[in-house]
Design an enzyme around this catalytic site. Structure first.
Site, mmCIF file in Angstrom:
data_model
loop_
_atom_site.group_PDB
_atom_site.id
_atom_site.type_symbol
_atom_site.label_atom_id
_atom_site.label_comp_id
_atom_site.label_asym_id
_atom_site.label_seq_id
_atom_site.Cartn_x
_atom_site.Cartn_y
_atom_site.Cartn_z
ATOM 1 N N ASP A 21 45.929 23.080 7.049
ATOM 2 C CA ASP A 21 46.310 24.147 7.831
ATOM 3 C C ASP A 21 45.599 25.856 7.054
ATOM 4 O O ASP A 21 46.044 25.209 5.540
ATOM 5 C CB ASP A 21 47.091 25.114 9.200
ATOM 6 C CG ASP A 21 47.433 23.925 10.225
ATOM 7 O OD1 ASP A 21 47.112 22.580 9.995
ATOM 8 O OD2 ASP A 21 48.364 24.294 10.704
ATOM 9 N N HIS A 165 49.164 23.704 3.448
ATOM 10 C CA HIS A 165 48.131 24.144 4.251
ATOM 11 C C HIS A 165 47.552 24.119 2.524
ATOM 12 O O HIS A 165 48.203 23.823 1.516
ATOM 13 C CB HIS A 165 48.837 25.388 3.557
ATOM 14 C CG HIS A 165 49.781 26.160 5.521
ATOM 15 N ND1 HIS A 165 50.821 25.570 5.726
ATOM 16 C CD2 HIS A 165 49.191 27.090 6.504
ATOM 17 C CE1 HIS A 165 51.734 25.815 6.352
ATOM 18 N NE2 HIS A 165 50.412 26.653 7.272
#
Length: 208
Positions: A21, A165
């Site tokens: 993300d 991430h």
């Protein structure tokens, strides 16, 4: 470029969906090289504003055959906003991603995992399925390569969806070790659509 992972049958082999993300970020190209070297496919939930800042990296993600999802334009907590603001966060990002990558996403992930029935209904209007996760590494708070590796290895399970991430440099740094170990355990790294066995993603449906 077709996704190599599309040929994987997750009903027959151990599959795992690694998802990243908040990008694209400055460390994303390094992650793409690592994934390519391992023959791994992943899913990237991209922030519209960051795609505007780094369009070439977003193009690289698509060119490598990874799946791309919408992560809103400004990384907004959607339930805190009104309907028009939510639709704008999603629609503007759809347009940016389609223009930059040539693909219109069918999936979105709500920032912070914050969602509700109203948000899901608005996502359906935008023809987006909601993709959450089975486990999260909390890599943004660990910021330690060894701890992140330990978290991923502990959380990995068949048909799991792990949240990480690509803007956390420690995650990108330790990814070669993670992939090597998980391969030893028999995992195949696939995109979220591959994990769904062709039965989705369906707009307005929340997964995982």
């Amino acid at each position: 470029m077709p996704a190599q992972a599309a040929a994987v049958d997750c009903a027959r082999v151990k599959c795992l969906a690694l998802t990243f993300d908040d990008g694209p970020g400055v460390h994303t190209p390094e992650l793409l090289k690592t994934l390519s070297k391992a023959g791994a496919k992943a899913t990237f939930f991209l922030v519209g504003k960051r795609v505007e800042d780094r369009p070439q990296i977003a193009k690289q993600i698509a060119a490598h055959g990874h799946a791309i999802g919408n992560h809103t334009y400004s990384h907004a907590s959607l339930p805190a906003h009104n309907d028009n603001e939510i639709l704008n966060e999603l629609k503007v990002t759809q347009e940016i991603l389609e223009k930059v990558t040539g693909r219109r996403p069918t999936m979105y992930r709500p920032p912070y995992g914050q969602t509700d029935e109203r948000v899901l209904g608005l996502a359906a209007q935008t023809e987006l399925a909601e993709i959450l996760w089975t486990d999260t590494t909390l890599d943004w708070s660990l910021v330690d390569s060894k701890k992140i590796k330990a978290a991923v290895l502990k959380l990995a399970k068949r048909n799991g969806v792990i949240l990480m991430h690509d803007v956390v440099p420690e995650t990108v740094k330790v990814m070669p070790e993670i992939l090597t170990e998980l391969k030893k355990r028999g995992y195949h790294f696939v995109t979220v659509p591959t994990l769904l066995h062709g039965k989705g993603p369906t707009p307005g449906v929340s997964y995982f």
